[in-house]
Design an enzyme around this catalytic site. Sequence first.
Site, PDB file in Angstrom:
ATOM      1  N   ASP A   1       0.836  -1.207   0.000  1.00 35.76           N
ATOM      2  CA  ASP A   1       0.000   0.000   0.000  1.00 35.76           C
ATOM      3  C   ASP A   1       0.870   1.256   0.000  1.00 35.76           C
ATOM      4  OD1 ASP A   1      -2.284   1.482   0.036  1.00 35.76           O
ATOM      5  OD2 ASP A   1      -2.758   1.121   2.148  1.00 35.76           O
TER       6      ASP A   1
ATOM      7  N   ASN B   1     -10.575  -3.108  -6.330  1.00 36.66           N
ATOM      8  CA  ASN B   1      -9.760  -2.193  -7.137  1.00 36.66           C
ATOM      9  C   ASN B   1     -10.401  -1.850  -8.489  1.00 36.66           C
ATOM     10  OD1 ASN B   1      -6.488  -3.385  -5.990  1.00 36.66           O
ATOM     11  ND2 ASN B   1      -7.733  -1.700  -5.243  1.00 36.66           N
TER      12      ASN B   1
HETATM   13  C1  FPP Z   1      -1.752   0.311  -3.326  1.00 41.06           C
HETATM   14  O1  FPP Z   1      -1.362   1.624  -3.541  1.00 41.06           O
HETATM   15  C2  FPP Z   1      -1.321  -0.575  -4.359  1.00 41.06           C
HETATM   16  C3  FPP Z   1      -2.148  -1.193  -5.266  1.00 41.06           C
HETATM   17  C4  FPP Z   1      -3.582  -0.967  -5.331  1.00 41.06           C
HETATM   18  C5  FPP Z   1      -1.669  -2.114  -6.243  1.00 41.06           C
HETATM   19  C6  FPP Z   1      -0.358  -2.779  -5.970  1.00 41.06           C
HETATM   20  C7  FPP Z   1       0.236  -3.006  -7.282  1.00 41.06           C
HETATM   21  C8  FPP Z   1       1.545  -2.939  -7.589  1.00 41.06           C
HETATM   22  C9  FPP Z   1       2.625  -2.700  -6.614  1.00 41.06           C
HETATM   23  C10 FPP Z   1       1.981  -3.080  -8.992  1.00 41.06           C
HETATM   24  C11 FPP Z   1       1.536  -4.312  -9.735  1.00 41.06           C
HETATM   25  C12 FPP Z   1       1.866  -5.569  -9.075  1.00 41.06           C
HETATM   26  C13 FPP Z   1       2.630  -6.584  -9.549  1.00 41.06           C
HETATM   27  C14 FPP Z   1       2.723  -7.864  -8.793  1.00 41.06           C
HETATM   28  C15 FPP Z   1       3.384  -6.472 -10.783  1.00 41.06           C
HETATM   29  P1  FPP Z   1      -2.487   2.755  -3.538  1.00 41.06           P
HETATM   30  O2  FPP Z   1      -2.682   3.191  -4.943  1.00 41.06           O
HETATM   31  O3  FPP Z   1      -3.712   2.276  -2.855  1.00 41.06           O
HETATM   32  O4  FPP Z   1      -1.770   3.856  -2.701  1.00 41.06           O
HETATM   33  P2  FPP Z   1      -2.462   5.011  -1.852  1.00 41.06           P
HETATM   34  O5  FPP Z   1      -3.238   4.338  -0.749  1.00 41.06           O
HETATM   35  O6  FPP Z   1      -1.288   5.782  -1.339  1.00 41.06           O
HETATM   36  O7  FPP Z   1      -3.324   5.797  -2.784  1.00 41.06           O
END
Ligand code: FPP
Length: 237
Positions: free
Chosen positions: A25, A73
């Site tokens: 996250d 998501n």
């Molecule tokens: C959370 O950050 C992260 C995600 C929703 C997706 C995680 C995905 C990746 C790290 C990339 C793809 C994965 C692989 C395995 C290649 P957020 O956007 O919720 O952050 P925030 O809470 O700060 O807005």
Amino acid sequence: MSLRRVQTKPAQGGIAARHVAIIMDGNGRWAKKRHLPRAVGHQRGVEAVRALVRAAREMGLQTLTLYAFSTENWNRPEDEVSALMGLLKRYILADLKEFVENNVRLQIIGNWRAMAPDVVALLDDALTQTAGNDGTTLVVALNYGAQDEIARAAAKAATKGAITPETIAAELDTADLPPLDLLIRTSGEVRLSNFLLWQAAYAEMVFTDVLWPDFTPDHLREALEEFAGRERRYGGR
Ligand code: FPP
């Protein structure tokens, strides 16, 4: 202290973790702090994934499960969903050869077969190419929601007979994986967000303020050392 040493000789006589799962996250906040588009945060998040998977393999970790895309998501703006799907595809395409050569077995959990046909085909191919590997298992949670997983498992168990904790567990997407030892969440949020709810029943948890793109193998080592020092009682005394 390197993790290899932690695993063979854990701190305070504790047991080394076999299965670590991570709620990655903070990509959005990482980008916002730098006045960059959220997609750049996700891109840097993939770099953190790449480094961590390499480190996990070098450490000899048995199973690493990453929460890459949840059933919730899909509610994000279309351009962000499509950026995440593009990153996922590029990561698998770019690193598949490395998985094959380094004995990494890929596994996917979640309702991933309902995703776009090109993603499903790519994943199917990657699963086939790594199926014979018996080193680190990299489990990617895609279109994953724990409540959905438990409901699917319970429905399957019901078609076979009694519904008990054991018969449900046997139908979970994680049925053939070692029990979850350690669950890590980055970015300072302290909740499970529908991730591995069943499997987390006796897992240890580590919450860190580090935003996902800044999470390094050293952070994983620290969490593993903390795990090795904890006493697990599974409800007993
Ligand atoms: C959370 O950050 C992260 C995600 C929703 C997706 C995680 C995905 C990746 C790290 C990339 C793809 C994965 C692989 C395995 C290649 P957020 O956007 O919720 O952050 P925030 O809470 O700060 O807005």
